[in-house]
Design a protein around this motif. Structure first.
Motif, PDB file in Angstrom:
ATOM      1  N   THR A 307       0.324  23.720  34.722  1.00  0.00           N
ATOM      2  CA  THR A 307       1.169  23.631  33.530  1.00  0.00           C
ATOM      3  C   THR A 307       0.367  23.480  32.241  1.00  0.00           C
ATOM      4  O   THR A 307       0.493  24.294  31.314  1.00  0.00           O
ATOM      5  N   TRP A 308      -0.464  22.430  32.161  1.00  0.00           N
ATOM      6  CA  TRP A 308      -1.178  22.178  30.913  1.00  0.00           C
ATOM      7  C   TRP A 308      -2.266  23.216  30.653  1.00  0.00           C
ATOM      8  O   TRP A 308      -2.659  23.442  29.507  1.00  0.00           O
ATOM      9  N   HIS A 309      -2.727  23.868  31.706  1.00  0.00           N
ATOM     10  CA  HIS A 309      -3.687  24.953  31.501  1.00  0.00           C
ATOM     11  C   HIS A 309      -3.019  26.146  30.804  1.00  0.00           C
ATOM     12  O   HIS A 309      -3.668  26.872  30.048  1.00  0.00           O
ATOM     13  N   VAL A 310      -1.725  26.341  31.072  1.00  0.00           N
ATOM     14  CA  VAL A 310      -0.985  27.402  30.381  1.00  0.00           C
ATOM     15  C   VAL A 310      -0.610  26.954  28.961  1.00  0.00           C
ATOM     16  O   VAL A 310      -0.806  27.685  27.986  1.00  0.00           O
ATOM     17  N   VAL A 311      -0.087  25.731  28.848  1.00  0.00           N
ATOM     18  CA  VAL A 311       0.412  25.217  27.564  1.00  0.00           C
ATOM     19  C   VAL A 311      -0.688  25.186  26.503  1.00  0.00           C
ATOM     20  O   VAL A 311      -0.524  25.707  25.393  1.00  0.00           O
ATOM     21  N   SER A 312      -1.811  24.567  26.834  1.00  0.00           N
ATOM     22  CA  SER A 312      -2.878  24.418  25.838  1.00  0.00           C
ATOM     23  C   SER A 312      -3.465  25.770  25.425  1.00  0.00           C
ATOM     24  O   SER A 312      -3.811  25.986  24.261  1.00  0.00           O
ATOM     25  N   ALA A 313      -3.547  26.704  26.385  1.00  0.00           N
ATOM     26  CA  ALA A 313      -4.071  28.032  26.062  1.00  0.00           C
ATOM     27  C   ALA A 313      -3.124  28.782  25.118  1.00  0.00           C
ATOM     28  O   ALA A 313      -3.569  29.448  24.168  1.00  0.00           O
ATOM     29  N   CYS A 314      -1.813  28.677  25.345  1.00  0.00           N
ATOM     30  CA  CYS A 314      -0.831  29.328  24.465  1.00  0.00           C
ATOM     31  C   CYS A 314      -0.908  28.766  23.044  1.00  0.00           C
ATOM     32  O   CYS A 314      -0.837  29.513  22.060  1.00  0.00           O
ATOM     33  N   LEU A 315      -1.047  27.443  22.946  1.00  0.00           N
ATOM     34  CA  LEU A 315      -1.119  26.808  21.624  1.00  0.00           C
ATOM     35  C   LEU A 315      -2.401  27.197  20.885  1.00  0.00           C
ATOM     36  O   LEU A 315      -2.394  27.387  19.665  1.00  0.00           O
ATOM     37  N   LEU A 316      -3.515  27.339  21.624  1.00  0.00           N
ATOM     38  CA  LEU A 316      -4.767  27.785  21.004  1.00  0.00           C
ATOM     39  C   LEU A 316      -4.606  29.196  20.435  1.00  0.00           C
ATOM     40  O   LEU A 316      -5.040  29.476  19.303  1.00  0.00           O
ATOM     41  N   ALA A 317      -3.965  30.081  21.209  1.00  0.00           N
ATOM     42  CA  ALA A 317      -3.748  31.458  20.741  1.00  0.00           C
ATOM     43  C   ALA A 317      -2.847  31.481  19.507  1.00  0.00           C
ATOM     44  O   ALA A 317      -3.091  32.242  18.561  1.00  0.00           O
ATOM     45  N   ALA A 318      -1.802  30.647  19.515  1.00  0.00           N
ATOM     46  CA  ALA A 318      -0.902  30.571  18.356  1.00  0.00           C
ATOM     47  C   ALA A 318      -1.664  30.125  17.116  1.00  0.00           C
ATOM     48  O   ALA A 318      -1.491  30.696  16.023  1.00  0.00           O
TER      49      ALA A 318
END
Length: 436
Positions: A307-318
Motif C-alpha cells: 500500500t504505502w509503496h504505491v501511495v508514496s510513489a504516486c505522491l512523488l510523481a504528483a
C-alpha cells in the motif's frame, strides 16, 4: 536440497523469461509513445493543433479498452506463445502504417487500431509471469519487466531524435522514417516468440526434471492455497470491487505515464532545442527511474508491504508534475520530470502484485485485463486534457496540474482499498472464531 533446487530453478526461469519479455515490452512501449517524437515535426507538416494531437495520441487507449479483456481471456485459453506473436505482428504492421497518415481522420483511425492490436499484451505478460514466479518474487520480476518502459525512453529517445534527422531521404519526412524503422523489431520478434516462448512450467523442456517438478509443485500449492478465498470465475474477476478500485488507482498512474511519453519531448522542445538534443535530454529522467523502480520493488517484496509503496510513489510523481508546471529552465524541467518518472515507474510493480493476491485462474486473466483496460483510459484523459488546456491557455501548466490531481486521487484510493481489505480480514477472522 529443496532450497538449492529453488534457487537454481528461479535463476534459470528468470534468465530465460524476464530479459525476453523486457525486450518485447521495450519495443511495445517505443511503438506506443514514439508519437511524442513524431509530433516535433509531424504536427507542423500535417497542421495538427495541440488538441488534435492530444486526442489522436490518446484514442489509442479506446481501442485498448475495448479489446483488452477478450484478448487476455483468449491468451489464457490458447497460450501466451501464439497470442503474443499475433499481437506483436499486427501492432508492428499498424505502427509502420502510421508513416502514411494524411490528416486527422487517418491519424485517429490508425491510433485506435494500434490500441486494438496491442490490447492484451501488457496484462498478458503480467498474467504470464504469475504462471512462472511465486508470489514472493513477483513484484521484483514485474519491476524488472516494467523497467523496459523507462529504458525505452532512455534508449529510444536518442534513436527517435536521430531518425527525425532523416528528413527528405527518398522523399519521406523524418517522422515517416521513424515510424517505418521502429516498427520492424515488432514484426521480427513476433516470429521469434513462436519458437522461443513456453506457455507453462509443465512444458518447460529447458528445465531439469527436479527443477520442473519443484516449480509446478510450488505454483500448484499457491493456487490451492488461494482456492478457498480467491475468486476464480471470469465474472467475479470483472465485478470484484477491489478490481474496480485498482483500475481507478491505475488510471492516475497511466495518465502520468503517458503525459511523460507523449508530451515530454514537446515540453523540453519549448526551450529552443533541436530534435536530437531533445532526444538525449528526454533520456535522462528514464535512467534514474529504472534504478529507482527496481530498488523500490525489491524493498516492497522484502517488507511484504504494498500500500504505502504505491501511495508514496504516486505522491512523488504528483509533486514532480507540479514542479514541472513552474519550471523555468531546462535543468528544472529535467529534475521535475525525473521525479515524475521515478514516482510513476515505482508505483506500478507493487500495484501489479495486488490483483493476484485475491484472484486466480480465469478471474485473474479477466481482473488483470480489466484493471489495465480501465486504468489505461488515463492514458487518453491525461494527454488529451493537456492538449486541450494547451490550446485554451497557451501553456502546459494547467494540464500538468490536472494530471497531478489524478495521481493524488490514486494515492487516496489506494489507502481506502487497504483499509477496506483490513476490515474485511478482521470480519472474516471474527466469523471464523465464532464458528469454532
Amino acid at each position: 536440497m529443496s532450497a538449492e533446487v529453488e534457487k537454481r530453478t528461479l535463476r534459470k526461469v528468470s534468465m530465460r523469461i524476464v530479459p525476453f519479455v523486457m525486450l518485447l515490452y521495450f519495443v511495445a512501449f517505443i511503438d506506443r509513445v514514439n508519437i511524442g517524437f513524431a509530433a516535433l515535426t509531424m504536427n507542423k507538416d500535417l497542421g495538427f493543433s495541440p488538441s488534435v494531437f492530444g486526442f489522436g495520441a490518446g484514442i489509442f487507449f479506446f481501442g485498448y479498452f475495448l479489446f483488452e479483456v477478450p484478448s487476455n481471456l483468449i491468451l489464457n485459453k490458447v497460450g501466451a506463445r501464439i497470442w503474443i506473436a499475433r499481437v506483436m505482428i499486427t501492432w508492428g504492421l499498424i505502427s509502420g502504417a502510421m508513416a502514411f497518415v494524411q490528416g486527422s481522420t487517418s491519424f485517429y483511425v490508425l491510433r485506435f487500431l494500434l490500441g486494438a492490436a496491442e490490447a492484451g499484451f501488457f496484462p498478458g505478460i503480467i498474467l504470464y509471469l504469475s504462471f512462472w514466479f511465486p508470489a514472493r518474487q513477483r513484484a521484483a520480476m514485474t519491476a524488472i519487466f516494467m523497467a523496459a518502459a523507462p529504458l525505452s525512453t532512455v534508449l529510444g529517445s536518442p534513436v527517435s531524435g536521430a531518425l527525425l534527422e532523416m528528413h527528405g531521404l527518398m522523399g519521406l519526412s523524418g517522422w515517416q522514417w521513424m515510424f517505418i524503422i521502429e516498427a520492424i523489431p515488432a514484426l521480427i520478434l513476433g516470429v521469434v516468440v513462436l519458437f522461443y516462448m513456453t506457455d507453462r512450467p509443465e512444458q518447460a523442456k529447458w528445465l531439469k526434471d527436479d527443477e520442473r517438478n519443484w516449480l509446478v509443485g510450488t505454483m500448484d500449492a499457491e493456487t490451492a492455497k488461494k482456492a478457498g478465498t480467491a475468486s476464480h470465475s471470469i465474472w467475479r474477476g470483472l465485478a470484484d470491487l477491489r478490481v474496480i478500485a485498482l483500475a481507478m488507482v491505475y488510471f492516475g498512474t497511466s495518465a502520468g505515464l503517458y503525459t511523460l511519453g507523449i508530451w515530454a519531448p514537446q515540453i523540453i522542445k519549448e526551450f529552443g532545442l533541436t530534435s536530437l538534443q531533445v532526444g538525449f535530454l528526454n533520456a535522462i529522467p528514464g535512467v534514474v527511474a529504472v534504478i529507482a523502480m527496481v530498488l523500490w520493488a525489491r524493498h516492497s517484496d522484502r517488507s511484504g508491504e504494498r500500500t504505502w509503496h504505491v501511495v508514496s510513489a504516486c505522491l512523488l510523481a504528483a509533486g514532480g508534475l507540479v514542479l514541472a508546471g513552474f519550471a523555468g529552465t531546462v535543468i528544472a524541467v529535467l529534475l521535475a520530470l525525473s521525479l515524475v518518472n521515478i514516482g510513476i515507474s515505482s508505483a506500478k510493480p507493487p500495484l501489479w502484485s495486488m490483483p493476484t493476491m485475491f484472484l486466480s485462474g480465469s478471474a485473474a486473466a479477466a481482473g488483470i485485463a480489466t484493471i489495465n483496460s480501465i486504468g489505461n483510459l488515463g492514458g487518453f484523459i491525461g494527454p488529451a486534457m493537456i492538449g486541450w488546456i494547451k490550446d485554451l491557455t497557451g501553456s502546459f501548466q494547467g494540464g500538468l496540474f490536472f494530471v497531478a490531481a489524478l495521481l493524488v486521487l490514486s494515492a487516496f484510493l489506494t489507502l481506502v482499498l487497504a483499509r477496506s481489505q483490513r476490515n474485511t480480514a478482521k470480519a472474516e477472522a471474527a466469523a471464523a472464531a465464532a464458528h469454532r
